[in-house]
Design a protein around this motif. Sequence first.
Motif, PDB file in Angstrom:
ATOM      1  N   PRO A  59     -13.200  -4.831 -10.045  1.00  0.00           N
ATOM      2  CA  PRO A  59     -13.197  -4.390  -7.986  1.00  0.00           C
ATOM      3  C   PRO A  59     -11.432  -4.338  -7.609  1.00  0.00           C
ATOM      4  CG  PRO A  59     -11.518  -6.794  -9.505  1.00  0.00           C
ATOM      5  CD  PRO A  59     -12.276  -5.665 -10.216  1.00  0.00           C
ATOM      6  N   PRO A  60     -11.725  -3.310  -7.005  1.00  0.00           N
ATOM      7  CA  PRO A  60     -11.086  -2.240  -5.954  1.00  0.00           C
ATOM      8  C   PRO A  60      -9.293  -2.574  -6.756  1.00  0.00           C
ATOM      9  CG  PRO A  60     -12.465  -2.972  -4.689  1.00  0.00           C
ATOM     10  CD  PRO A  60     -12.743  -4.255  -5.556  1.00  0.00           C
ATOM     11  N   LEU A  61      -9.042  -1.605  -6.729  1.00  0.00           N
ATOM     12  CA  LEU A  61      -7.310  -1.650  -7.440  1.00  0.00           C
ATOM     13  C   LEU A  61      -6.145  -1.592  -6.508  1.00  0.00           C
ATOM     14  CD1 LEU A  61      -5.119  -0.909 -10.068  1.00  0.00           C
ATOM     15  CD2 LEU A  61      -5.599   1.749  -8.644  1.00  0.00           C
ATOM     16  N   VAL A  62      -6.496  -0.351  -5.699  1.00  0.00           N
ATOM     17  CA  VAL A  62      -5.341  -0.773  -4.638  1.00  0.00           C
ATOM     18  C   VAL A  62      -6.069  -1.634  -3.334  1.00  0.00           C
ATOM     19  CG1 VAL A  62      -5.188   1.040  -2.155  1.00  0.00           C
ATOM     20  CG2 VAL A  62      -5.614   1.469  -4.181  1.00  0.00           C
ATOM     21  N   ILE A  76       2.720   2.333  -2.997  1.00  0.00           N
ATOM     22  CA  ILE A  76       1.400   2.650  -4.590  1.00  0.00           C
ATOM     23  C   ILE A  76       2.187   3.831  -5.029  1.00  0.00           C
ATOM     24  CG2 ILE A  76      -0.474   3.110  -5.390  1.00  0.00           C
ATOM     25  CD1 ILE A  76      -1.517   1.072  -3.890  1.00  0.00           C
ATOM     26  N   GLY A  87     -11.333  -4.081   5.239  1.00  0.00           N
ATOM     27  CA  GLY A  87     -11.279  -2.880   4.323  1.00  0.00           C
ATOM     28  C   GLY A  87     -10.403  -2.636   2.919  1.00  0.00           C
ATOM     29  N   LEU A 128       1.204  -0.974   0.016  1.00  0.00           N
ATOM     30  CA  LEU A 128      -0.287  -0.281  -0.540  1.00  0.00           C
ATOM     31  C   LEU A 128       1.236   0.916   0.340  1.00  0.00           C
ATOM     32  CD1 LEU A 128      -2.859   1.623   0.170  1.00  0.00           C
ATOM     33  CD2 LEU A 128      -2.247   0.611   2.495  1.00  0.00           C
ATOM     34  N   LYS A 129       1.577   1.583   1.048  1.00  0.00           N
ATOM     35  CA  LYS A 129       2.986   2.521   0.661  1.00  0.00           C
ATOM     36  C   LYS A 129       3.041   3.300  -0.200  1.00  0.00           C
ATOM     37  CE  LYS A 129       2.976   4.624   4.726  1.00  0.00           C
ATOM     38  NZ  LYS A 129       2.090   5.357   4.469  1.00  0.00           N
ATOM     39  N   ARG A 140     -11.727  -5.112   0.584  1.00  0.00           N
ATOM     40  CA  ARG A 140     -13.196  -5.278  -0.134  1.00  0.00           C
ATOM     41  C   ARG A 140     -12.452  -6.168  -0.962  1.00  0.00           C
ATOM     42  NH1 ARG A 140     -15.627  -6.753   3.316  1.00  0.00           N
ATOM     43  NH2 ARG A 140     -17.637  -6.294   1.433  1.00  0.00           N
ATOM     44  N   LEU A 163      -5.168   5.843 -10.518  1.00  0.00           N
ATOM     45  CA  LEU A 163      -6.020   5.116 -10.047  1.00  0.00           C
ATOM     46  C   LEU A 163      -7.146   4.935 -10.775  1.00  0.00           C
ATOM     47  CD1 LEU A 163      -5.961   6.880  -6.810  1.00  0.00           C
ATOM     48  CD2 LEU A 163      -4.766   5.063  -7.379  1.00  0.00           C
ATOM     49  N   GLU A 164      -7.007   3.293 -11.573  1.00  0.00           N
ATOM     50  CA  GLU A 164      -7.954   3.165 -12.755  1.00  0.00           C
ATOM     51  C   GLU A 164      -8.370   1.956 -12.551  1.00  0.00           C
ATOM     52  OE1 GLU A 164      -4.511   2.820 -15.706  1.00  0.00           O
ATOM     53  OE2 GLU A 164      -3.077   1.609 -14.666  1.00  0.00           O
ATOM     54  N   TYR A 165      -8.794   1.548 -13.545  1.00  0.00           N
ATOM     55  CA  TYR A 165     -10.047   0.379 -13.523  1.00  0.00           C
ATOM     56  C   TYR A 165      -9.316  -0.353 -13.380  1.00  0.00           C
ATOM     57  CZ  TYR A 165     -14.557   2.254 -14.528  1.00  0.00           C
ATOM     58  OH  TYR A 165     -15.547   3.124 -14.872  1.00  0.00           O
ATOM     59  N   ARG A 187       1.733   5.720  -8.116  1.00  0.00           N
ATOM     60  CA  ARG A 187       0.846   5.713  -9.246  1.00  0.00           C
ATOM     61  C   ARG A 187       0.145   7.395  -9.441  1.00  0.00           C
ATOM     62  NH1 ARG A 187      -2.574   0.570 -11.434  1.00  0.00           N
ATOM     63  NH2 ARG A 187      -0.778  -0.810 -10.979  1.00  0.00           N
TER      64      ARG A 187
END
Lengths: 400, 400
Positions: free
Chosen positions: A269-272, A56, A242, A53-54, A244, A61-63, A58
């Motif tokens: 679905p969520p990218l991150v 990332i 969280g 997470l740290k 998801r 924040l794309e599909y 980019r």
Amino acid sequence: MSKVSMRGQEMPESPISKLVPLAAAAKERGTKVYHLNIGQPDLPTPQVGLDALKNIDRTLLEYSTPEGYLSYRKKLAGYYKKYDINVEPDDIVITCGGSEAVQIAFMACLDPGDEIILTEPLYANYLGFAIPAGIKVRTITTKIEDGFALPAVEKFEELINEKTKAILICNPNNPTGSLYTPEEMDQIRDMVKKHDLLLFSDEVYREFVYTENPYISAGSLEGIEQNVVILDSVSKRYSECGVRIGALVTRNKEIRDTAIKFCQARVSPPLVGQIVAEASVDTPDEYFREVYDEYVERRNCLISGLNDIPGVFSPTPMGAFYTVAKLPVDDADKFCSWCLSSFSYEGQTVMMAPASGFYITPGAGRNQVRIAYVLKKEDMERAIIVLRKALEAYPGRVEE
Amino acid sequence: MSKVSMRGQEMPESPISKLVPLAAAAKERGTKVYHLNIGQPDLPTPQVGLDALKNIDRTLLEYSTPEGYLSYRKKLAGYYKKYDINVEPDDIVITCGGSEAVQIAFMACLDPGDEIILTEPLYANYLGFAIPAGIKVRTITTKIEDGFALPAVEKFEELINEKTKAILICNPNNPTGSLYTPEEMDQIRDMVKKHDLLLFSDEVYREFVYTENPYISAGSLEGIEQNVVILDSVSKRYSECGVRIGALVTRNKEIRDTAIKFCQARVSPPLVGQIVAEASVDTPDEYFREVYDEYVERRNCLISGLNDIPGVFSPTPMGAFYTVAKLPVDDADKFCSWCLSSFSYEGQTVMMAPASGFYITPGAGRNQVRIAYVLKKEDMERAIIVLRKALEAYPGRVEE
């Protein structure tokens, strides 16, 4: 005229939603509330996930793709092999949490009026997906005295008719913490095969198993590969509720292709979350050993503490991080409300989920509660003392 | 026996899913593909959103609340006021993308057999939520010659019957780029009021408006406050398609309370996405001015370029970042496939979405394509040259 649909009216409220304002009011009064009601692990997310997470980096924040990133699905296929679930990346569809996996499985496989068999007590949110989909839920009540074990095949066969399309198991089980033995899994396999049913297997607590035996996934059962749909999630496995990210896993290509059409409708679905979940597949074994030790200790503390309270009985859960306990009360709904609204012991009280919300049969589980052991041991010990005092003081106490 | 439901079989495939493998094969052959088919903006996410992502400092990625964080909903309420949408934080339910807002709105308000009226061409994914919900979609075809303007009230009234529960508008419109005038919005308001219908208003392109007039949100229409449900998303507004954060906004408390029951079933919207989206509410105006300038330039370049090609016609879209154009071809599905499989000009080709996937009426839009102007101007100019050459070479060319 009401603008709400019939199915919207029929949708159940969360079993604890009525208690939420009572808990807020208790805290407002300065009372400390021990949350035994929630399924949110307090253990940290693995460092590999937090690092991902740290890191990332980019500007957009794309599909992602509707079925989820191939790189993640490749790693997941490797992870599943450890559980004898032999799937290829294309057998995996990434979903928005395990919830969406349930929802898409229901929609892709079942039509309005179709029937699905579950054991109760059950994860209440299954109803939240069955009701809008028009699916009829039939239940077999499992018994606290038997540790909520799998009912005999005959009990299932009593319910099977031409409308019956699927059996849904949650193993290890939320809310009971029960875990199916190899023999029970064989029993399920034979029944699924005999009646050519779908087997939806919710395995989000796969890592939380407290026996010496290896975990038996529905995905490892031979001869029913075309019938099995695994419903999965990283929420509990990595303390990542969280992000998801879940998955629908099946070797049935027709189901998979249909599921992807539902995925296309919601684009991605969520990218991150996928980035974090993909990195988390490399979580070192040590993390799980620590989690295991922690939960075994909490479980032992909780179960012995509960069974020490006069009139209380809890079986010993073998998986997940919940138990369903029987209390010496007239009505657990009332008792749980009372704990929050009218009781405190040394400025403290407990919040539990009344088990009635986990049953479909009216009146079933009326004197039961679901307790999650997601608190630190010291807090758990303290919460048990508070529960004991509450039961002593409760005006609706009922002796067996 | 097939394990797929009837509704699973009826689910439409994405209008471009058949083209995806053809585009992959073209790239495999070394052909450059200009993607005019996608709705993924290439502009960067606002820095405040990226910074919020970088600054997440948590050891546990936990559930948020079912309806989304209050802190985010408070900021959103402030944002909406700028558009004369007077809502309180409690009128807002945070969803997993705009997609889930559509899905929950349908489920909370409509029952199987209920009818909803839309104009076509329409955003194809609405069908992906209507079909599993058993909702009947009725459409009024808008005409390219009229710039896809709102049809007369009489056209709607021809379709209204006792099963009609809602009208769904997408404004600015995907796929046509049309934008409703204040007069058209008044016409919708009066019709909704007269027939006491629900008005679902998909406003995810609210920021992408290329007229001097202020944007008229359905949420600003007086007298139908209890009928309006706004469907929103941060995907396009902040180039944050991947965070999967949308919202269902309504002043109708009964609908809101019902929507929350659906939210409880899936526990919570994405945590990280909410953090990014909340920070992005503070995106400086300058960002939107730059985005506006960029899209106006791209639009002008695209539309004049298209209309310069013999036999091609595109109206001038006033919002969003799409246009639907008419091509001198026998069948746009065939033409779009042909561009990818059998054509290249100087090693380049174009990928477009055939408009047939955006119509329900069989045969409608057969010679139309949807083109997104999400490419840089230089690429757009180049893509238009390639399209011109493709139309010259295409064996199924049809002159008017």
